[in-house]
Design a protein around this motif. Structure first.
Motif, PDB file in Angstrom:
ATOM      1  N   THR A 176      -1.040   9.565  -2.341  1.00 36.63           N
ATOM      2  CA  THR A 176      -2.232   8.736  -2.182  1.00 36.63           C
ATOM      3  C   THR A 176      -3.525   9.523  -2.399  1.00 36.63           C
ATOM      4  OG1 THR A 176      -2.369   9.080   0.206  1.00 36.63           O
ATOM      5  CG2 THR A 176      -1.042   7.211  -0.553  1.00 36.63           C
ATOM      6  N   VAL A 214      -5.399   3.569  13.016  1.00 40.95           N
ATOM      7  CA  VAL A 214      -5.842   2.216  12.706  1.00 40.95           C
ATOM      8  C   VAL A 214      -7.087   2.240  11.812  1.00 40.95           C
ATOM      9  CG1 VAL A 214      -7.404   1.654  14.622  1.00 40.95           C
ATOM     10  CG2 VAL A 214      -5.818  -0.064  13.773  1.00 40.95           C
ATOM     11  N   ASP A 234      -5.620   1.843   5.156  1.00 40.41           N
ATOM     12  CA  ASP A 234      -5.253   0.484   5.555  1.00 40.41           C
ATOM     13  C   ASP A 234      -3.770   0.473   5.894  1.00 40.41           C
ATOM     14  OD1 ASP A 234      -3.605   0.166   3.283  1.00 40.41           O
ATOM     15  OD2 ASP A 234      -5.272  -0.512   2.075  1.00 40.41           O
ATOM     16  N   ASP A 235      -3.256  -0.650   6.353  1.00 42.60           N
ATOM     17  CA  ASP A 235      -1.850  -0.732   6.762  1.00 42.60           C
ATOM     18  C   ASP A 235      -0.909  -0.272   5.646  1.00 42.60           C
ATOM     19  OD1 ASP A 235      -3.283  -2.713   8.582  1.00 42.60           O
ATOM     20  OD2 ASP A 235      -1.246  -2.744   9.419  1.00 42.60           O
ATOM     21  N   GLN A 236      -1.279  -0.585   4.411  1.00 44.69           N
ATOM     22  CA  GLN A 236      -0.366  -0.315   3.292  1.00 44.69           C
ATOM     23  C   GLN A 236      -0.366   1.163   2.911  1.00 44.69           C
ATOM     24  OE1 GLN A 236      -1.162  -3.266   0.139  1.00 44.69           O
ATOM     25  NE2 GLN A 236      -2.395  -4.330   1.647  1.00 44.69           N
ATOM     26  N   ILE A 237      -1.541   1.744   2.784  1.00 47.42           N
ATOM     27  CA  ILE A 237      -1.623   3.152   2.374  1.00 47.42           C
ATOM     28  C   ILE A 237      -1.056   4.049   3.464  1.00 47.42           C
ATOM     29  CG2 ILE A 237      -3.254   5.022   1.836  1.00 47.42           C
ATOM     30  CD1 ILE A 237      -4.925   2.939   0.328  1.00 47.42           C
ATOM     31  N   ARG A 238      -1.279   3.661   4.709  1.00 49.90           N
ATOM     32  CA  ARG A 238      -0.747   4.460   5.822  1.00 49.90           C
ATOM     33  C   ARG A 238       0.772   4.572   5.782  1.00 49.90           C
ATOM     34  NH1 ARG A 238      -4.655   1.640   9.006  1.00 49.90           N
ATOM     35  NH2 ARG A 238      -3.181   0.150   9.837  1.00 49.90           N
ATOM     36  N   ALA A 239       1.421   3.550   5.201  1.00 50.01           N
ATOM     37  CA  ALA A 239       2.878   3.588   5.139  1.00 50.01           C
ATOM     38  C   ALA A 239       3.344   4.681   4.190  1.00 50.01           C
ATOM     39  CB  ALA A 239       3.417   2.229   4.694  1.00 50.01           C
ATOM     40  N   GLN A 240       2.460   5.120   3.307  1.00 49.13           N
ATOM     41  CA  GLN A 240       2.808   6.120   2.301  1.00 49.13           C
ATOM     42  C   GLN A 240       2.159   7.469   2.576  1.00 49.13           C
ATOM     43  OE1 GLN A 240       2.224   3.773  -1.387  1.00 49.13           O
ATOM     44  NE2 GLN A 240       2.724   5.737  -2.339  1.00 49.13           N
ATOM     45  N   SER A 284     -12.610  -1.017   6.457  1.00 47.85           N
ATOM     46  CA  SER A 284     -11.316  -0.521   5.990  1.00 47.85           C
ATOM     47  C   SER A 284     -11.519   0.389   4.790  1.00 47.85           C
ATOM     48  CB  SER A 284     -10.427  -1.690   5.578  1.00 47.85           C
ATOM     49  OG  SER A 284     -10.314  -2.594   6.637  1.00 47.85           O
ATOM     50  N   LEU A 285     -10.522   1.182   4.481  1.00 44.93           N
ATOM     51  CA  LEU A 285     -10.529   1.993   3.260  1.00 44.93           C
ATOM     52  C   LEU A 285     -11.800   2.789   3.135  1.00 44.93           C
ATOM     53  CD1 LEU A 285      -9.243  -0.715   0.797  1.00 44.93           C
ATOM     54  CD2 LEU A 285      -7.962   1.187   1.709  1.00 44.93           C
TER      55      LEU A 285
END
Ligand SMILES: Cc1cc2nc3c(=O)[nH]c(=O)nc-3n(C[C@H](O)[C@H](O)[C@H](O)COP(=O)(O)OP(=O)(O)OC[C@H]3O[C@@H](n4cnc5c(N)ncnc54)[C@H](O)[C@@H]3O)c2cc1C
Ligand code: FES
Ligand code: FES
Lengths: 302, 625
Positions: free
Chosen positions: A34, A101, A105-111, A192-193
């Protein structure tokens, strides 16, 4: 655009070191990608051709997680989102879920991985002040062996670390702070972001009555080349009775924290507000007695 | 290159295919599998148009190398509407009107799906937070949040499923009613094809070489090395233009690729069509251009001075357009005034940032009709201009407007369609160009930056006697819509107010900056920002309520504007009343309020920006303990 001829995903540390040896001088390590993918775009590095990408995110040692009462060990490939999913981890590192938090964002944090955040060593990397507050030790390994180093020694400047050629970050060894209240204050251009203009990690432990500060940990980032622990403030607060006046006093300590080139005045104001607000929030989560903190104080810094 | 043998389950089907090692999951899905429902709005993790589920977790597929999907289960927007039946969320988006251009919507629906899976009872704040990784430039988000709340309530049985279908309109009875958009199903399902989603057999991919200089003479362009690369079909420069080159909404001052000199950083200089985008990129890098830098001019006021660099020979004073308006005698008006105030105002360039970066496809049909498919906001004009540029009769040129993924004025200019037409003519194959976000920002029009000097005279009781305004706008390197923008800026500069004496001058100026063009409000924003700010300053000086000073001067039914237009009905008084009410306005002059603001803290006022809604339950519990 990031162009490679080969993308390798080693399944073990040994395989990773073998690939690094085989492709010496022609590879780059990636984890969540990322930071790396947006870096290889126009306006930054532009189109980059790297013969081999070595993806370390699937190596089991880099994904281990041990959460104890005294220590937490986190593999380097731990995604930031784990601080929100794993309740035990959140309790042991109470500022981290609040940091997570705010992280991308929720999506990038997953990676996005913890190791990538640290090695990328942006002055605005949000996980670094939290790790600093936990006295994190960086675990490094290469084909030749292992070594450990305090995080504050490992990160030497914007984008600079002591990572040696052929070396990987395998994990982080941190003090655990169960029973502490945590908070994370962050401001950027939007919600966010967003890259931190200032970010602050706070943890507070109170006595049983919620009236006295037994211990506290504070670290700040975004306003200087590397994150900084605020030991002067910690020492000033430790053992004192929790009052609004004390928190404001701590925030007013003349530490000359802001070293950014731009918007210094603004950042100084933010730092002061964040210190008080972060301490209030962490103290409340640590079970502060309603008598300790007045409503006016909360309204002023809410 | 060592291809990756990818084995994965995609939308419920086993896939086993070779993929190039540098592809991102997004490229693999869109280009190799033709699953174009998810989009590439930014390619840098910022917008969420590319969001897909990987092993049940929503991720941004533009940040994920395809190798990471090895062995994974991937679900795209196409997986949600099984056999065409929309999901509850998709139906709710349709019902709530939560799609405009639609470009963000597949990603939004995916993020909303993930949010309600994570917490089926999420409240609006938490929904906002969980959708934080997705940007929408059209809807203002409220309808999107309405849709997610509606879907949540239907899923939880709090509302009947018929709530997704109800319409408040009977046949033909639509005025003043909320009407369901007929194009919404295509958008919420990801089935609508934008230009960048379209493919044709034998299609070539186009990349553009852009100027690194703001102002430079082109000494030579050598395309031989680029043409020598295998897979490159054609390289074009302005020398390949068969007709009379030049486009623009008012003056045709812009060649489809730089001719003789470049005038801004990012201007197209040459274009390549090749078998794939990577080959085209490599060919672009192989084109050799020799430039001779010229003195640039970046400031419009400087550009108006004697001796400044000249951007276009036809306009030696660098003036693209000057619009003057004269009514009455302003000097006499100032003399009659009790208070005369002068101030300077400025506004900056703004990027439209529509979520769909420019894209287009061109081909020559069986009847030799040059056909360009693109999200153009002005196809008829483009058709006329292109016919002249490529020296064809109008009957041999066709423009097809693809769905516009947001325009806001930014897609009025024929900035790339000419290159596509030329390459299609040269290769006799379909050609497609898809801009990156960076390319879109660097090369396309912006809102005009402005500097305004405004002088206004008023009587003690708040009546405006005279207004004198001079605005200088940076039009950038080419004319585009500048003339029209200057005209509208001037026409609306004095606002909806009765002012007997008016002198207005707006100037659009050539510089070596990125061209300015059409952008929502088309010039009105710049001048009215000055006029409205000025009224607030004067209200303060006179001790008047800012609403009051506007009411005193407001045009009413039957008024005549400064440009002699007779107005039948004027809704200004109603608009003022509504704004006063909606803003919880505290009546009085700007100086009468104390240190606390009574207009804040109401239910309809958003609290300061923060995150952590998902912790709200924990925090409450802790407080109770
Ligand atoms: C839209 C967006 C928003 C973002 N928001 C935030 C934010 O709010 N806060 C924040 O702090 N960051 C943010 N980031 C930055 C980024 O997501 C983080 O820094 C992330 O933690 C990087 O981790 P990664 O694994 O993805 O890094 P990668 O790109 O995979 O790697 C980054 C660097 O670390 C090196 N590296 C990775 N792992 C190892 C290892 N184990 N050993 C040795 N070297 C290693 C790589 O070689 C590379 O140089 C954001 C990024 C994007 C695109
Ligand atoms: S976030 Fe992936 S394209 Fe914008
Ligand atoms: S509808 Fe969201 S960007 Fe247009």
């Amino acid at each position: 655009m990031l162009i490679c001829d080969e993308y390798v995903t080693p399944g073990t540390l040994a395989e990773a070191f073998a690939a690094m040896e085989r492709h010496r001088g022609r590879y780059r390590v990636v984890a969540g990608c990322t930071d790396t993918l947006p870096w290889a775009r126009e306006g930054r590095a532009g189109d980059v051709e790297i013969p081999v990408l070595i993806d370390v995110s699937k190596i089991p040692e880099l994904n281990e997680r041990q959460v104890g009462d005294k220590r937490v060990r986190l593999g380097a490939a731990t995604p930031i989102q784990r601080f929100l999913d794993d309740a035990a981890l959140g309790r042991a590192m109470p500022a981290m879920p609040r940091c997570a938090v705010w992280f991308a964002d929720d999506q990038i944090r997953a990676q996005a991985t913890l190791g990538g955040n640290v090695v990328n060593a942006s002055p605005a990397a949000d996980a670094t002040p939290c790790l600093e507050a936990h006295d994190a030790v960086v675990e490094l390994a290469s084909a030749k062996g292992k070594r450990n180093m305090a995080l504050r020694e490992f990160i030497t400047g914007p984008g600079k670390t002591q990572l040696a050629e052929g070396e990987l970050v395998t994990g982080f060894d941190c003090d655990a702070f169960p029973g502490y209240g945590g908070s994370f204050e962050k401001v950027g251009h939007r919600r966010s972001l967003v890259i931190s203009v200032v970010c602050l990690a706070v943890m507070v432990k109170l006595d049983r009555d919620g009236l006295t500060i037994e211990d506290t940990r504070l670290a700040i980032a975004g306003i200087r080349p590397v994150p900084r622990r605020l030991r002067e403030i910690e020492d000033h607060l430790r053992g004192k009775r929790l009052t609004g006046a004390l928190l404001e006093e701590a925030a007013d300590m003349p530490l000359d924290l802001v070293q950014s080139r731009t918007r210094q005045e603004y950042r100084r104001d933010v730092v002061r507000g964040f210190l008080v607000r972060g301490l209030i929030a962490a103290a409340k989560r640590a079970g502060a007695s309603p008598d300790a903190l007045t409503q006016e104080l909360e309204a002023a810094y809410g | 290159m060592v291809d990756i043998r990818l084995n994965a389950t995609i939308n419920g089907r086993k896939v086993s295919r070779d993929a190039k090692p540098h592809l991102r999951l997004l490229d693999f899905l869109r280009d190799d599998l033709n699953l174009t429902g998810n989009k590439e709005g930014c390619g840098a993790g910022e917008c969420g148009t590319c969001s897909v589920f990987v092993d049940g977790v929503l991720m941004k597929s533009c940040l994920m190398p395809v190798a990471k999907a090895q062995g994974a289960t991937v679900d795209t927007i196409e997986s949600l509407a099984k056999s065409g039946e929309l999901s509850v969320l998709q139906k709710a988006f349709h019902k709530a009107g939560a799609s405009q251009c639609g470009y963000c919507i597949p990603g939004m629906v995916m993020a909303a799906t993930a949010a309600l899976r994570a917490n089926p009872f999420a409240d609006r704040e938490e929904i906002k937070e969980r959708l934080g990784g997705n940007i929408c430039r059209c809807t203002g988000y409220q309808k999107i949040f309405d849709a997610v709340e509606l879907a949540r309530d239907v899923q939880n049985g709090r509302l009947p499923s018929t709530a997704l279908l109800e319409t408040d309109t009977a046949d033909g009875d639509v005025i003043g009613k909320s009407v369901r958009r007929i194009d919404a199903p295509s958008k919420v399902s990801g089935r609508l094809k934008y230009a960048g989603d379209m493919i044709m057999p034998g299609m070539l991919h186009v990349q553009v070489l852009r100027s690194p200089h703001a102002h430079a003479r082109i000494v030579s362009i050598d395309t031989s090395a680029a043409l020598a690369i295998a897979g490159v079909e054609s390289v074009i420069t302005s020398a390949d233009v068969p007709g009379k080159d030049g486009f623009g909404v008012f003056v045709h001052d812009q060649p489809i690729m730089a001719r003789d000199k470049v005038r801004y950083v990012g201007e197209a200089v040459a274009a390549v069509a090749a078998e794939d985008a990577l080959t085209a990129k490599r060919a672009v890098a192989a084109i050799k251009v020799v430039y001779e830098p010229l003195a640039p001019v970046f400031d419009p006021d400087e550009a108006m001075r004697e001796g400044a660099a000249i951007v276009h020979d036809y306009a030696p004073d660098n003036i693209t357009k000057h619009i003057p308006i004269r009514v009455g005698d302003v000097e006499a008006g100032f003399a009659e005034s009790d208070l005369v105030i002068e101030e300077n105002y400025s506004t900056q360039a703004i990027e439209h940032a529509y979520l769909e970066p420019e894209a287009g496809l061109a081909y020559i049909d069986h009847d030799d009709v040059v056909t360009v498919v693109s999200p153009s906001q002005n196809i008829t004009h483009h058709r006329h201009m292109l016919a002249r540029i490529i020296a064809k009769p109008i009957s041999k040129v066709r423009f097809i407007m693809s769905p516009v993924g947001g325009g806001f004025g930014g897609k009025e200019d024929m900035i790339y369609q000419g290159m596509l037409a030329l390459l299609a003519m040269k290769t006799m194959r379909p050609v497609r160009l898809v801009y990156t976000r960076e390319e879109s920002i660097i090369s396309t029009a912006k809102r005009h930056p402005s500097r305004t000097t405004l002088r206004m005279g008023v009587t003690r009781d708040g009546r405006i006697k005279a207004l004198a305004m001079r605005m200088v706008c940076d039009g950038g390197a080419y004319g585009l819509s500048t003339e029209g923008v200057m005209r509208k800026a001037a026409i609306l500069a004095a606002g909806p107010y009765n002012i007997p004496n008016v002198r207005i001058d707006t100037f659009g100026i050539y510089t070596n900056n990125t061209p300015s063009g059409a952008f929502r409000s088309f010039g009105a924003l710049q001048t009215q920002f000055a006029t409205e700010s000025h009224l607030d300053i004067i209200a303060e000086r006179l001790g008047l309520d800012p609403f009051e000073i506007r009411r005193i001067n407001a045009m009413r039914d039957g008024a005549t504007t400064h440009t002699k237009q007779k107005l039948g009905s004027v809704s200004l008084m109603r608009a003022l009343d509504a704004a006063e009410q909606a803003s919880n306005w505290e009546a009085g002059a700007p100086t009468v309020r104390g240190p606390t603001r009574g207009d804040l803290g109401h239910d309809d006022v958003r609290p300061s920006v923060t995150l952590g809604a998902r912790f709200a339950a924990d925090d409450k519990q802790e407080a109770a303990e």
